[in-house]
Write a protein that holds these residues in place. Structure first.
Motif: not given
Length: 97
Positions: A44-53
């Motif tokens: 399983a994988v998460g949706p991803g990280a978010r950058d500063d923006a």
């Protein structure tokens, strides 16, 4: 009823791939002497990280990938009787094959 688990952010759930119980020379290794394998399959994988923006950065690994990870990487959990590891994508060293 099977439990569903969805990792958050840039986390990945990995199931260890069991190591060979015999050496190349044919010597059988007892369970007490075996090291935990550092290879696994992504389940399983998460949706991803978010950058500063706030923009979503997708993960490079996907479900089914065979990966190598560090010896002390991740947190061991048991879900539906399966031993799994939850780790950040950055703990994964690379994809095999």
């Amino acid at each position: 009823m099977a439990t569903t688990f969805r990792p958050l952010a840039d986390r990945v759930v990995v199931k260890r791939i069991e190591a060979e119980m015999k050496t190349a020379g044919g010597i059988i290794i007892p369970d007490t002497a075996k090291e935990k394998p550092q290879e696994g399959e992504v389940v399983a994988v998460g949706p991803g990280a978010r950058d500063d923006a706030g923009k979503l950065i997708a993960l490079d690994v996907k479900v089914g990938d065979k990966v190598l990870f560090g010896k002390w990487s991740g947190t061991e959990v048991k879900i539906d009787g399966q031993d799994l590891l939850i780790m950040k994508e950055s703990d994964i060293l690379g994809v095999v094959g």
